[in-house]
Design an enzyme around this catalytic site. Structure first.
Site, short mmCIF file in Angstrom:
data_model
loop_
_atom_site.label_atom_id
_atom_site.label_comp_id
_atom_site.label_asym_id
_atom_site.label_seq_id
_atom_site.Cartn_x
_atom_site.Cartn_y
_atom_site.Cartn_z
CE LYS A 120 -1.64 1.81 3.67
NZ LYS A 120 -2.33 2.05 4.97
CG ASP A 138 -6.96 3.81 2.46
OD1 ASP A 138 -7.91 3.48 1.72
OD2 ASP A 138 -6.82 4.98 2.86
#
Length: 217
Positions: A120, A138
């Protein structure tokens, strides 16, 4: 969500916010990397308060190394998990200096070798700093993708792959920002603000939240 609905979904988000930006404050790729690392389980507002002071004294990998672990911890102690984050940042700075001449690498594989940098975070750097059409999934993106029917998936990786496949190419670079902001301010976890959502008509979420119910929570 149908392809036509997806097109309308992103066209609407683009019309409302043609040039979306991250809410993290930074002036270089390294500063962005630091801010993103600090932002795990913390708000952008709290991170910006810390980095505003930190970057005055340590805005390069070498300067952060010179600050030392205890010095870094003193600057970031108001951020959650600051001990672990400080340790990862120092290790990352050492790698940047020793292996990359002080520069932040710009490939997913290289970024993920840095301590504390997962998929991420690496995708955020590639997208925000280098303009790559990546998708950093996220909690906000994961929720929005599943709730709206945009890209349902059981894991962040599954959602990421579906988003990259389903979002029209013209929206890909900015889609990460639009979805984060939408999840943060409109499609919220506990009380989605469906009655004021600009893309509600294109969303597969059936139990749309009426304003009276949302206020009652």
């Amino acid at each position: 969500m149908t392809p036509a609905a997806i097109e309308s979904f992103f066209a609407t988000l683009k019309a409302a916010n043609p040039h979306p930006q991250t809410e993290l404050a930074y002036a270089s790729v390294f500063e962005l990397l630091v801010a993103v690392l600090l932002s795990a389980q913390a708000t952008d507002v709290s991170v910006n308060k810390v980095t505003r002071r930190l970057f005055l004294v340590a805005n390069t990998p070498q300067k952060m190394l010179d600050l030392g672990l205890e010095g870094l911890e003193e600057h970031i102690k108001t951020i959650g998990l600051y001990h672990a984050k400080a340790r990862h940042l120092m290790q990352t700075c050492r790698m940047l200096v020793d292996q990359y001449g002080g520069a932040v690498p710009r490939t997913l594989e290289a970024l993920q070798t840095l301590p504390g940098v997962g998929r991420k975070t690496a995708n955020v750097i590639l997208n925000v700093a280098f303009g790559e059409p990546t998708m950093a999934v996220d909690t906000h993106l994961f929720r929005v993708a599943n709730r709206t029917g945009l890209a349902p998936g059981k894991t962040p990786y599954e959602v990421e792959m579906k988003l990259l496949k389903r979002i029209p190419a013209e929206y890909l670079v900015d889609a990460h920002h639009w979805l984060i902001l939408h999840g943060r301010y409109v499609c919220q976890a506990r009380k989605p603000l469906c009655w004021q959502c600009a893309v509600s008509a294109f969303c597969d979420f059936k139990p749309k939240t009426p304003p009276d119910k949302a206020r009652a929570r």
